[in-house]
Design an enzyme around this catalytic site. Structure first.
Site, mmCIF file in Angstrom:
data_model
loop_
_atom_site.group_PDB
_atom_site.id
_atom_site.type_symbol
_atom_site.label_atom_id
_atom_site.label_comp_id
_atom_site.label_asym_id
_atom_site.label_seq_id
_atom_site.Cartn_x
_atom_site.Cartn_y
_atom_site.Cartn_z
ATOM 1 N N GLN A 95 0.838 -1.301 -0.135
ATOM 2 C CA GLN A 95 0.066 -0.021 -0.040
ATOM 3 C C GLN A 95 0.973 1.171 -0.162
ATOM 4 O OE1 GLN A 95 -1.348 0.288 4.499
ATOM 5 N NE2 GLN A 95 -1.781 -1.697 3.616
ATOM 6 N N HIS A 97 0.367 5.733 0.835
ATOM 7 C CA HIS A 97 -0.549 6.970 1.647
ATOM 8 C C HIS A 97 -0.163 8.168 1.216
ATOM 9 C CE1 HIS A 97 -1.305 3.925 4.616
ATOM 10 N NE2 HIS A 97 -0.294 3.630 5.150
ATOM 11 N N GLU A 115 4.406 7.905 8.331
ATOM 12 C CA GLU A 115 4.403 7.131 9.553
ATOM 13 C C GLU A 115 5.911 6.665 10.095
ATOM 14 O OE1 GLU A 115 2.633 2.941 8.614
ATOM 15 O OE2 GLU A 115 2.076 4.064 6.797
ATOM 16 N N HIS A 172 4.763 0.328 0.520
ATOM 17 C CA HIS A 172 5.251 -0.567 2.050
ATOM 18 C C HIS A 172 4.188 -1.503 2.524
ATOM 19 C CE1 HIS A 172 2.525 2.632 3.425
ATOM 20 N NE2 HIS A 172 2.504 1.809 4.571
ATOM 21 N N ARG A 192 -4.463 0.614 -1.522
ATOM 22 C CA ARG A 192 -3.764 -0.741 -1.492
ATOM 23 C C ARG A 192 -3.396 -1.065 -3.124
ATOM 24 N NH1 ARG A 192 -8.864 -2.653 0.546
ATOM 25 N NH2 ARG A 192 -8.581 -2.774 2.941
#
Length: 315
Positions: A95, A97, A115, A172, A192
């Site tokens: 996936q 982001h 993250e 990642h 995804r």
């Protein structure tokens, strides 16, 4: 506010989840497929709640809105961070982001998602996916269409204690046999790219988001390596993992008794191992592996006693 806010987590069942959150921390998990513990969360999809003091029972989202003094009267309307524990009993989907600008435009004003991961535990041959080998968007798309996942995905061997910074736009995935603490922007937006052709409990394949992923993914991959900085402060070892525009992350390793100054910002804390107590103005607050808390801004000088490891973060 002169005391820590200890938090009750929210648990999420996932296709790839297991029982390690129960086995490692003693949590009462909802099922044998529990994948996520939203430990410090004010997100609409699951807000943790306060366990102690006059605010007991209030959600963190409520506390953020009603008591800005706890957080040093911040500018933002949204609590900026989300701390999770993840049990990757199976591989997670590959996936990516979006960043803040893309999410604001395409995801109803939500935050983007940068993250980081701290590997609490993993099996001997564990790995994760971080980045890809495509040089252009055309090559990336061609490898997806041909199913050349082995040629596309960048796999990295991991061990307990490893730390990874994962900026928005980075392809990642966590892989099976991994227990992770994740600190991220307060976002639940995921695109995804590949899900191993798995089906959910209803026999349906989970939705992919190839078009949006292609718009946000960083090509070619840029490896954001952060070298930890280790400091000795009395009986505490302080490891500085990252200090970015989105969050700063540290590990505090306590052996005995360690004194800390008053911090202007509020701190998010998660106890990784051991047990101890936070002492402020003569009052002791016990904490154990699996405890999560917020130290208010201007909490004052405090001491930690015990043998324990904390992950500490702040915006």
């Amino acid at each position: 506010m002169t005391h820590p806010l200890f938090l009750e987590p929210v648990f999420k069942e996932r296709l790839w989840g297991g029982t390690k959150l129960r086995d490692a921390f003693g949590y009462a998990i909802p099922s044998q497929k529990t994948g996520e513990c939203w430990a410090v969360s004010a997100h609409a999809h699951g807000s943790s709640s306060v366990k102690n003091g006059p605010l007991a029972g209030k959600t963190l989202d409520q506390v953020w809105k009603d008591h800005p003094e706890i957080f040093g009267f911040p500018d933002g309307k949204v609590f900026p961070l989300l701390v999770k524990l993840l049990d990757a009993n199976m591989d997670l989907s590959v996936q990516v982001h979006p960043d803040d600008d893309y999410a604001k435009l395409h995801e109803n004003g939500d935050l983007g998602k940068t993250e980081c991961w701290y590997i609490i535990d993993c099996k001997d041959d564990a790995e994760l996916i971080l980045g890809h080998h495509a040089s252009t968007k055309e090559e990336f798309k061609q490898r997806i269409e041909s199913g050349d996942w082995n040629g596309l995905l960048r796999r990295i061997k991991i061990k307990p204690g490893d730390f990874f910074y994962v900026p928005s736009g980075t392809l990642h995935a966590l892989c099976k046999g991994t227990l992770v603490l994740e600190i991220q922007q307060n976002s639940d937006t995921t695109y995804r790219v590949y899900d191993y052709d798995r089906c959910n409990d209803q026999g349906q394949k989970r939705t992919l988001h190839i078009e949006k992923a292609m718009e946000v993914i960083t090509i070619p991959h840029i490896d954001k390596v952060h070298t930890p900085e280790v400091k000795e402060v009395g009986n505490a070892e302080i490891i500085v993992y990252v200090q970015s525009d989105y969050f700063s992350v540290y590990k505090w390793k306590i052996s005995g008794r360690a004194a800390f100054p008053s911090y202007q910002t509020y701190l998010l804390g998660s106890v990784l191992s051991g047990s101890g107590r936070i002492i402020n103005n003569g009052i002791q607050y016990e904490c154990n592996a699996g405890s999560h808390f917020i130290l208010p801004a201007h909490f004052g000088e405090f001491t930690i006693e015990g043998t324990c490891e904390f992950m500490i973060s702040h915006p």
